[in-house]
Design a protein around this motif. Structure first.
Motif, PDB file in Angstrom:
ATOM      1  N   ARG A  49       0.870  -1.257  -0.008  1.00 55.07           N
ATOM      2  CA  ARG A  49       0.142  -0.076  -0.073  1.00 55.07           C
ATOM      3  C   ARG A  49       0.822   1.157  -0.001  1.00 55.07           C
ATOM      4  O   ARG A  49       0.548   2.398  -0.584  1.00 55.07           O
ATOM      5  N   GLN A  52       2.131   1.809  -3.552  1.00 54.14           N
ATOM      6  CA  GLN A  52       1.038   2.395  -4.549  1.00 54.14           C
ATOM      7  C   GLN A  52       0.701   3.581  -3.946  1.00 54.14           C
ATOM      8  O   GLN A  52       0.399   4.583  -5.083  1.00 54.14           O
ATOM      9  N   ALA A  53       0.757   4.185  -2.959  1.00 57.05           N
ATOM     10  CA  ALA A  53       0.212   5.360  -2.458  1.00 57.05           C
ATOM     11  C   ALA A  53       1.206   6.386  -2.989  1.00 57.05           C
ATOM     12  O   ALA A  53       1.057   7.542  -3.372  1.00 57.05           O
ATOM     13  N   TRP A  96      -7.355   9.890   0.405  1.00 56.39           N
ATOM     14  CA  TRP A  96      -7.298   8.675  -0.404  1.00 56.39           C
ATOM     15  C   TRP A  96      -6.471   7.759   0.379  1.00 56.39           C
ATOM     16  O   TRP A  96      -6.972   6.502   0.542  1.00 56.39           O
ATOM     17  N   VAL A  97      -5.407   8.024   0.711  1.00 59.12           N
ATOM     18  CA  VAL A  97      -4.564   7.164   1.230  1.00 59.12           C
ATOM     19  C   VAL A  97      -4.900   6.528   2.607  1.00 59.12           C
ATOM     20  O   VAL A  97      -4.573   5.427   2.760  1.00 59.12           O
ATOM     21  N   TYR A 100      -7.395   3.930   1.947  1.00 66.27           N
ATOM     22  CA  TYR A 100      -6.839   2.812   1.252  1.00 66.27           C
ATOM     23  C   TYR A 100      -6.063   1.892   2.327  1.00 66.27           C
ATOM     24  O   TYR A 100      -6.085   0.754   2.391  1.00 66.27           O
ATOM     25  N   TYR A 103      -8.459   0.204   4.422  1.00 69.06           N
ATOM     26  CA  TYR A 103      -9.190  -1.016   3.502  1.00 69.06           C
ATOM     27  C   TYR A 103      -8.130  -2.100   3.674  1.00 69.06           C
ATOM     28  O   TYR A 103      -8.545  -3.275   3.953  1.00 69.06           O
ATOM     29  N   GLY A 104      -7.043  -1.755   3.563  1.00 69.30           N
ATOM     30  CA  GLY A 104      -5.797  -2.855   3.542  1.00 69.30           C
ATOM     31  C   GLY A 104      -5.534  -3.556   4.763  1.00 69.30           C
ATOM     32  O   GLY A 104      -5.706  -4.691   5.008  1.00 69.30           O
TER      33      GLY A 104
END
Length: 206
Positions: A49, A52-53, A96-97, A100, A103-104
């Motif tokens: 993550r 990706q971030a 958003w991060v 996310y 979510y992870g």
């Protein structure tokens, strides 16, 4: 004191048309665009993550550098408005991060520390080089300052990614990766508040 905290220094418009400033922006734009592709592929492959971030941060910065090139040489008010837009994108990235990372944490992840370390080191070298090129412009108007803050935050974020890689390697768990993603979100939100505050002052004086 040379500069009052209540004053907003207007950068000489000629600075924004300076060939050196524009060349640095082009270098930063291309470097960030390339690293976006590298990190998004590596982040998906490594299930990281944080990578990706950081990749999305590279994408956002490339867009911000393009905006800075577009408003170079315009009046202070237009440059301040562009900085407000960039502050909004930095805030959106941070939010958003955070989402996310949560979510992870909920679905679970298995980040691969070796890939994180390799790509994180490459990203740090790129961002450190860009930040050094932009260092002399860090006290300019909100538009210039936003470019510097983006690069500064990127370099700090890359150091955090390397720390996450070590944490994942040492613990065998995903939480260091998710923690760093949250830290990167905090940097983006903090940077957006700095740019937003200065841009508002410049609009008021412009």
């Amino acid at each position: 004191m040379g500069k009052s905290c209540c004053q907003t220094p207007e950068t000489d418009p000629s600075v924004h048309n300076n060939p050196r400033w524009r060349l640095i922006l082009w270098i930063a734009l291309i470097a960030n665009a390339v690293m976006f592709v590298v990190e998004i592929v590596a982040g998906v492959a490594a299930d990281s993550r944080a990578l990706q971030a950081d990749a999305l941060d590279f994408f956002g910065d490339a867009a911000n550098y393009a905006i800075s090139l577009g408003v170079a040489g315009m009046a202070l008010a237009w440059r301040a408005k562009a900085a407000l837009f960039k502050a909004a994108t930095m805030l959106a990235f941070g939010l958003w991060v955070i989402g996310y990372a949560v979510y992870g944490l909920a679905v679970g992840s298995s980040p691969e520390p070796q890939t994180m370390g390799l790509i994180g080191t490459l990203a740090l070298l790129v961002n450190a080089a860009v930040a050094l090129l932009l260092f002399r412009y860090r006290e300019g108007d909100a538009n210039m300052r936003s470019v510097w803050i983006c690069s500064r935050n990127d370099a700090l974020g890359n150091i955090a990614v390397l720390a996450a890689a070590l944490g994942v390697f040492g613990t065998g768990q995903a939480w260091p990766d998710l923690l760093v993603a949250g830290i990167m979100a905090g940097l983006a939100i903090w940077g957006s508040s700095e740019v937003f505050t200065q841009a508002r002052r410049e609009l008021a004086h412009g």
